[in-house]
Design a protein around this motif. Structure first.
Motif, PDB file in Angstrom:
ATOM      1  N   ALA A   1       7.659  13.001   7.898  1.00  0.00           N
ATOM      2  CA  ALA A   1       7.596  11.820   7.037  1.00  0.00           C
ATOM      3  C   ALA A   1       8.981  11.605   6.439  1.00  0.00           C
ATOM      4  O   ALA A   1       9.493  12.473   5.735  1.00  0.00           O
ATOM      5  N   SER A   2       9.585  10.461   6.774  1.00  0.00           N
ATOM      6  CA  SER A   2      10.936  10.243   6.258  1.00  0.00           C
ATOM      7  C   SER A   2      11.189   8.775   5.959  1.00  0.00           C
ATOM      8  O   SER A   2      10.621   7.886   6.598  1.00  0.00           O
ATOM      9  N   ALA A   3      12.045   8.536   4.969  1.00  0.00           N
ATOM     10  CA  ALA A   3      12.458   7.165   4.635  1.00  0.00           C
ATOM     11  C   ALA A   3      13.972   7.144   4.510  1.00  0.00           C
ATOM     12  O   ALA A   3      14.546   7.928   3.758  1.00  0.00           O
ATOM     13  N   THR A   4      14.607   6.251   5.281  1.00  0.00           N
ATOM     14  CA  THR A   4      16.057   6.091   5.191  1.00  0.00           C
ATOM     15  C   THR A   4      16.319   4.690   4.668  1.00  0.00           C
ATOM     16  O   THR A   4      15.960   3.704   5.311  1.00  0.00           O
ATOM     17  N   VAL A   5      16.915   4.606   3.497  1.00  0.00           N
ATOM     18  CA  VAL A   5      17.076   3.322   2.816  1.00  0.00           C
ATOM     19  C   VAL A   5      18.562   3.126   2.524  1.00  0.00           C
ATOM     20  O   VAL A   5      19.170   3.948   1.842  1.00  0.00           O
ATOM     21  N   SER A   6      19.151   2.043   3.043  1.00  0.00           N
ATOM     22  CA  SER A   6      20.593   1.868   2.844  1.00  0.00           C
ATOM     23  C   SER A   6      20.951   1.489   1.418  1.00  0.00           C
ATOM     24  O   SER A   6      22.041   1.787   0.954  1.00  0.00           O
TER      25      SER A   6
ATOM     26  N   PHE B   1       8.053  14.297   1.172  1.00  0.00           N
ATOM     27  CA  PHE B   1       8.787  13.338   2.000  1.00  0.00           C
ATOM     28  C   PHE B   1      10.259  13.723   2.099  1.00  0.00           C
ATOM     29  O   PHE B   1      10.800  14.373   1.204  1.00  0.00           O
ATOM     30  N   MET B   2      10.882  13.295   3.188  1.00  0.00           N
ATOM     31  CA  MET B   2      12.347  13.385   3.311  1.00  0.00           C
ATOM     32  C   MET B   2      12.863  11.986   2.987  1.00  0.00           C
ATOM     33  O   MET B   2      12.482  11.026   3.662  1.00  0.00           O
ATOM     34  N   VAL B   3      13.728  11.886   1.996  1.00  0.00           N
ATOM     35  CA  VAL B   3      14.195  10.561   1.592  1.00  0.00           C
ATOM     36  C   VAL B   3      15.720  10.540   1.548  1.00  0.00           C
ATOM     37  O   VAL B   3      16.342  11.453   1.013  1.00  0.00           O
ATOM     38  N   ASP B   4      16.282   9.487   2.124  1.00  0.00           N
ATOM     39  CA  ASP B   4      17.737   9.341   2.132  1.00  0.00           C
ATOM     40  C   ASP B   4      18.058   7.943   1.606  1.00  0.00           C
ATOM     41  O   ASP B   4      17.683   6.948   2.228  1.00  0.00           O
TER      42      ASP B   4
ATOM     43  N   GLY C   1       0.824  -1.202   0.000  1.00  0.00           N
ATOM     44  CA  GLY C   1       0.000   0.000   0.000  1.00  0.00           C
ATOM     45  C   GLY C   1       0.858   1.251   0.000  1.00  0.00           C
ATOM     46  O   GLY C   1       1.932   1.295  -0.591  1.00  0.00           O
ATOM     47  N   MET C   2       0.384   2.274   0.695  1.00  0.00           N
ATOM     48  CA  MET C   2       1.033   3.588   0.745  1.00  0.00           C
ATOM     49  C   MET C   2       1.821   3.739   2.046  1.00  0.00           C
ATOM     50  O   MET C   2       1.412   3.222   3.075  1.00  0.00           O
ATOM     51  N   ILE C   3       2.928   4.455   1.965  1.00  0.00           N
ATOM     52  CA  ILE C   3       3.612   4.848   3.202  1.00  0.00           C
ATOM     53  C   ILE C   3       3.207   6.294   3.457  1.00  0.00           C
ATOM     54  O   ILE C   3       3.494   7.177   2.661  1.00  0.00           O
ATOM     55  N   ARG C   4       2.489   6.499   4.544  1.00  0.00           N
ATOM     56  CA  ARG C   4       1.985   7.856   4.821  1.00  0.00           C
ATOM     57  C   ARG C   4       2.969   8.598   5.724  1.00  0.00           C
ATOM     58  O   ARG C   4       4.152   8.281   5.706  1.00  0.00           O
ATOM     59  N   SER C   5       2.518   9.555   6.508  1.00  0.00           N
ATOM     60  CA  SER C   5       3.436  10.351   7.343  1.00  0.00           C
ATOM     61  C   SER C   5       4.077   9.461   8.398  1.00  0.00           C
ATOM     62  O   SER C   5       3.665   9.454   9.555  1.00  0.00           O
ATOM     63  N   ALA C   6       5.053   8.726   7.997  1.00  0.00           N
ATOM     64  CA  ALA C   6       5.679   7.776   8.917  1.00  0.00           C
ATOM     65  C   ALA C   6       7.189   7.921   8.812  1.00  0.00           C
ATOM     66  O   ALA C   6       7.705   8.615   7.929  1.00  0.00           O
ATOM     67  N   ARG C   7       7.861   7.230   9.733  1.00  0.00           N
ATOM     68  CA  ARG C   7       9.320   7.202   9.659  1.00  0.00           C
ATOM     69  C   ARG C   7       9.701   5.745   9.387  1.00  0.00           C
ATOM     70  O   ARG C   7       9.400   4.866  10.197  1.00  0.00           O
ATOM     71  N   VAL C   8      10.294   5.499   8.211  1.00  0.00           N
ATOM     72  CA  VAL C   8      10.700   4.121   7.911  1.00  0.00           C
ATOM     73  C   VAL C   8      12.205   4.075   7.677  1.00  0.00           C
ATOM     74  O   VAL C   8      12.787   4.976   7.074  1.00  0.00           O
ATOM     75  N   VAL C   9      12.803   3.013   8.204  1.00  0.00           N
ATOM     76  CA  VAL C   9      14.250   2.828   8.046  1.00  0.00           C
ATOM     77  C   VAL C   9      14.485   1.381   7.625  1.00  0.00           C
ATOM     78  O   VAL C   9      13.951   0.465   8.245  1.00  0.00           O
ATOM     79  N   THR C  10      15.243   1.183   6.557  1.00  0.00           N
ATOM     80  CA  THR C  10      15.636  -0.183   6.216  1.00  0.00           C
ATOM     81  C   THR C  10      17.115  -0.230   5.856  1.00  0.00           C
ATOM     82  O   THR C  10      17.626   0.693   5.215  1.00  0.00           O
ATOM     83  N   GLN C  11      17.768  -1.293   6.297  1.00  0.00           N
ATOM     84  CA  GLN C  11      19.187  -1.435   5.969  1.00  0.00           C
ATOM     85  C   GLN C  11      19.370  -2.102   4.614  1.00  0.00           C
ATOM     86  O   GLN C  11      20.482  -2.409   4.213  1.00  0.00           O
ATOM     87  N   ALA C  12      18.263  -2.357   3.932  1.00  0.00           N
ATOM     88  CA  ALA C  12      18.364  -2.965   2.606  1.00  0.00           C
ATOM     89  C   ALA C  12      17.546  -2.122   1.623  1.00  0.00           C
ATOM     90  O   ALA C  12      17.722  -0.917   1.560  1.00  0.00           O
ATOM     91  N   ASN C  13      16.647  -2.778   0.861  1.00  0.00           N
ATOM     92  CA  ASN C  13      15.875  -2.067  -0.166  1.00  0.00           C
ATOM     93  C   ASN C  13      14.457  -1.748   0.318  1.00  0.00           C
ATOM     94  O   ASN C  13      13.905  -2.467   1.153  1.00  0.00           O
ATOM     95  N   LEU C  14      13.888  -0.700  -0.265  1.00  0.00           N
ATOM     96  CA  LEU C  14      12.501  -0.356   0.060  1.00  0.00           C
ATOM     97  C   LEU C  14      11.680  -0.354  -1.226  1.00  0.00           C
ATOM     98  O   LEU C  14      12.074   0.248  -2.233  1.00  0.00           O
TER      99      LEU C  14
END
Lengths: 482, 163
Positions: free
Chosen positions: A252-257, A268-271, A224-237
Motif C-alpha cells: 500500500a503506497s501513495a506518492t504525492v508530488s 501505509f508507505m507515503v511519499d 472514500g477510503m484508499i485501501r491496499s492500493a498504489r496511488v500516484v499523483t503529480q499534484a495533491n491528494l
C-alpha cells in the motif's frame, strides 16, 4: 583575508572587485570538495561557486584560485497561488489547535476564468554576489508570469494574472507551474478496473480498493477510503476517509508530488513532495515528506521529514528522521540539466550565426565589388550578367538562412529564460529555516529523533518539546515549549 | 571576448592566471609558447600580454619590434605585464630597458593581478550570460535589418524590370 581550519589543513579566503570575486588558497593535505564548499558556506560564500576550481583545489592544486563569482540572475517575482493560501504554515498549525477542525482544501476546485495566481512583487534581473547580497539591475515586465502558465491556464495581460481556461482542479508544481486539469469522475475503483493512468484530475466518489493501481496527473480526490492500493499523483491528494492498508500481502503506497490531506494514514508507505496534513493519526506507517508533516498522533511509525513536524503525541517507538538529507530531490536536477542543454544549444546556434555572418560579409563584398565593376558597362549589362545573378541569389538565400537561425536562437533563448525563472522559483520556495519538531503533548518512551549527526532517544516520558536541528553541525537541541 | 596572451613556462602560474582571467570574462591565450611564433595578425587580436621575462633565451626586443610592426595604435593600447622571480636577475634588468605597463613578482598574487588589470579593463562587468543573450539577439536583428537595407538597394539593380 579570512582563515578557516579544515581537517587536513586550512583555507585562506579573500574577496576582490568589491566582493564580486572570491579567491581562496588551500594549504595542507588533500581535502574533499564537500569540505571546502562547506567551509566557504561557513564564511557566508554560497552563491556563484566555481565548482571546477574548488575541485582542483581539493585535489591539491597549489596557489590561489577563484572560487566564487558574482553573476547576473533572473528572479521571479513573488507569485501567490491563490487556491493554496489557506495551506500556509500558520493555517496548518490552526488545523491542530482549532477543535472545530477548519476545512483546508487541497483539491482547489476552480472555474473557467477564475484567477489562480498573481504577482505581489516584480520579476527582476539582479547581480547576485557570492555572499548572498544582491543588487537589482532592472525590473522585468510582468508578462514573465506567463512562463508559469501550464496546461489549461492563460496569462491575462490586462490584470497581470493567471486564469483558468476551463473548470477543473488547479495545482502548482515545485517549479511554480500552475495547471488546471478537468476532473474525471468515477464511482469507485476496484481491481477489476485494471491499471488506471489518466492525464487529468480524478474524483473518486467511493473507495480505491485493494490491489488497485491509480496514477493521475492532476489532483486526486477520494471521497472514500484508499485501501491496499498504489496511488500516484503529480499534484495533491485528498482522501476524505483515510489511507489504510487492508491486507498484509498487498503493498500500500501513495506518492504525492505536492500536498496530502487526510484524516488517517494506517500501515501505509507515503511519499509527499511538499506538505502533509493528517487530521487524526498516522500509525504503523513509513512516511517521507520533503517539507512539513502535521498530525496530532503518530504511533509506531517512521517519519522522514525535511523541515518540520508538528504533532500532539508521539507514541510507541516512533522514529523521526529530521533534515533535508533524509528526503529526496524534487526533480530540480533534471530541470537544471535541461537548462544546460538549452544553453549548449544556444551556444551552437550562436556559433552557426557567427560563421554565417562571415559568409554574408564575403558575399556582400563580392556582390558590391562586382556591381561597381559592371556599372562602368551600363545598367543593361548589370541586369544580364549571369555571375551577378548567381551571387545575388546565393546572398539572398544566406540572409534568409540568417533570419531563420536568428528565430531559432530566439526560441531557445525563451526556453532558457523559462527554465531559469522556474529553477529560481524552485530555489526561492524551497523550505528554509531551521528544521524543527514541535510536540505539544507527550513523547512516549522509545521515541527516537535522528539527524545526520545526532540522535535523541527518549527512555522515559517527555512532554511539550521543541527539537531544533542546527544546519551547521547537524546537532539536535530540545527545549521545553512555553 | 578580450584575449590575453600568457607567455610562461611555469604551468602553475599559467593555470592560476588563466583561471582568474576566465572568471573575469577575459580569455587566456596559452597556445603560443614562444615569442618567435607570434605574428602581427595575432598581436592585433590581443588585448594584453603577460610575459615572464626570465624565460630562457627570451629576446624581449623581438616583442617590441613586433609591436612596432603592428602599428602605433597597438603599441599605445596593448598593455604589457612582466612577471619575474628575481629583481636582481640579468634578464629582468635587460627587460626593464623596455618599461612595461605593469609588473608582478612570482608567485602571482591574484589580488595584485586584479589591481593591475583593473587599470586596463572593467573587470567587475562579470558573468552576464542572460543579458549577453538578449543583447546578442538585438545585435542579430539589427544585423539582419542592415543586410536587408543593403539588399533593398541592390535588388533593383540586379533584377530584371526593376529600378
Amino acid at each position: 583575508m579570512e582563515k578557516l581550519e579544515l581537517r587536513g589543513g586550512h583555507i585562506l579566503v579573500d574577496s576582490l572587485l568589491e566582493g564580486k570575486l572570491v579567491i581562496a588558497e588551500y594549504q595542507g593535505d588533500r581535502s574533499s570538495l564537500g569540505e571546502i564548499s562547506t567551509a566557504l558556506k561557513t564564511l557566508g560564500i554560497s552563491f556563484g561557486l566555481l565548482t571546477e576550481n574548488i575541485q582542483l583545489m581539493a585535489e591539491g592544486g597549489s596557489g590561489q584560485l577563484p572560487v566564487a563569482q558574482a553573476y547576473l540572475d533572473l528572479l521571479p517575482g513573488k507569485i501567490r497561488f491563490l487556491p493554496e493560501l489557506p495551506l500556509n504554515k500558520d493555517g496548518l498549525e490552526q488545523v491542530l489547535r482549532d477543535s472545530k477542525r477548519p476545512q483546508v482544501d487541497v483539491i482547489h476546485n476552480v472555474q473557467e476564468g477564475e484567477v489562480l495566481a498573481d504577482l505581489t512583487s516584480n520579476f527582476q534581473a539582479v547581480i547576485q554576489y557570492p555572499n548572498g547580497y544582491f543588487e537589482t539591475v532592472s525590473d522585468l515586465p510582468p508578462d514573465s508570469l506567463s512562463y508559469f502558465a501550464g496546461e489549461n491556464v492563460r496569462y491575462e495581460g490586462d490584470t497581470q494574472d493567471l486564469r483558468a481556461k476551463c473548470d477543473g482542479y488547479a495545482s502548482r508544481d515545485v517549479f511554480g507551474i500552475v495547471t488546471v486539469h478537468p476532473a474525471g469522475e468515477l464511482p469507485s475503483i476496484l481491481r477489476i478496473h485494471g491499471k488506471i493512468n489518466v492525464p487529468e484530475a480524478l474524483l473518486v466518489k467511493g473507495d480505491i480498493g485493494r490491489d488497485c493501481d491509480v496514477t493521475c496527473t492532476g489532483n486526486l480526490a477520494v471521497r472514500g477510503m484508499i485501501r491496499s492500493a498504489r496511488v500516484v499523483t503529480q499534484a495533491n491528494l485528498f482522501s476524505q476517509v483515510g489511507l489504510k492498508k487492508s491486507d498484509k500481502k498487498t503493498p500500500a503506497s501513495a506518492t504525492v508530488s505536492r500536498n496530502l490531506f487526510t484524516p488517517h494514514v494506517s500501515h501505509f508507505m507515503v511519499d509527499v513532495g511538499h506538505r502533509m496534513v493528517v487530521r487524526n493519526h498516522i500509525d504503523h506507517s513509513n512516511v517521507r515528506c520533503n517539507d512539513l508533516v502535521v498530525c496530532p498522533t503518530i504511533t509506531a511509525s517512521t517519519i522522514r521529514v525535511g523541515y518540520g513536524l508538528i504533532a500532539r503525541n508521539l507514541r510507541r517507538c516512533t522514529r523521526i528522521f529530521l533534515g533535508p538529507e533524509f528526503v529526496k530531490d524534487s526533480g530540480s536536477r533534471e530541470k537544471e540539466s535541461e537548462l544546460k542543454q538549452h544553453k549548449n544549444r544556444l551556444s551552437d546556434v550562436e556559433q552557426g550565426l557567427l560563421l554565417l555572418k562571415e559568409r554574408i560579409q564575403q558575399e556582400q563584398g563580392r556582390l558590391v565589388g562586382h556591381i561597381r565593376k559592371m556599372q562602368q558597362l551600363g545598367e543593361t549589362s548589370i541586369r544580364s550578367d549571369i555571375l551577378l545573378a548567381g551571387l545575388y541569389k546565393r546572398h539572398t538565400a544566406s540572409i534568409e538562412e540568417y533570419g531563420q537561425i536568428t528565430s531559432t536562437a530566439k526560441r531557445v533563448y525563451e526556453l532558457i529564460r523559462r527554465d531559469w525563472f522556474q529553477i529560481n522559483y524552485f530555489r526561492q520556495n524551497q523550505p528554509s529555516g531551521v528544521p524543527e519538531i514541535v510536540v505539544v503533548g507527550n513523547l512516549e518512551p522509545g521515541t527516537v529523533i535522528k539527524s545526520r549527526n545526532d540522535e535523541i532517544k527518549f527512555d522515559k516520558l517527555a512532554r511539550s518539546l521543541r527539537i531544533r536541528l542546527s544546519p551547521e553541525d547537524g546537532k539536535l537541541t530540545a527545549t521545553p515549549l512555553n | 571576448m578580450s584575449q590575453i596572451l600568457i607567455l610562461d613556462n611555469d604551468r602553475n602560474t599559467v593555470e592560476t592566471i588563466s583561471r582568474f582571467l576566465t572568471a573575469v570574462q577575459l580569455q587566456p591565450a596559452t597556445h603560443i609558447k614562444r615569442l618567435g611564433s607570434l605574428n602581427i595578425d595575432e598581436v592585433k587580436k590581443l588585448a594584453g600580454i603577460i610575459i615572464d621575462v626570465e624565460i630562457r633565451n627570451l629576446a624581449i626586443d623581438e616583442l617590441y619590434e613586433l609591436l612596432s610592426d603592428a602599428g602605433e595604435e597597438v603599441q599605445r593600447n596593448l598593455p604589457i605585464i612582466y612577471l619575474y622571480s628575481n629583481p636582481e636577475s640579468e634578464p629582468y634588468r635587460k627587460a626593464m630597458e623596455y618599461p612595461p605597463n605593469g609588473e608582478l613578482q612570482k608567485p602571482v598574487q591574484l589580488g595584485e593581478l586584479s589591481d593591475l588589470l583593473t587599470r586596463f579593463f572593467t573587470l567587475d562587468a562579470l558573468l552576464d550570460r542572460p543579458r549577453m543573450f538578449a543583447e546578442q539577439q538585438a545585435e542579430h536583428y539589427q544585423y539582419l535589418e542592415n543586410t536587408h537595407q543593403l539588399l533593398k538597394r541592390i535588388t533593383p539593380l540586379v533584377t530584371r524590370g526593376g529600378g
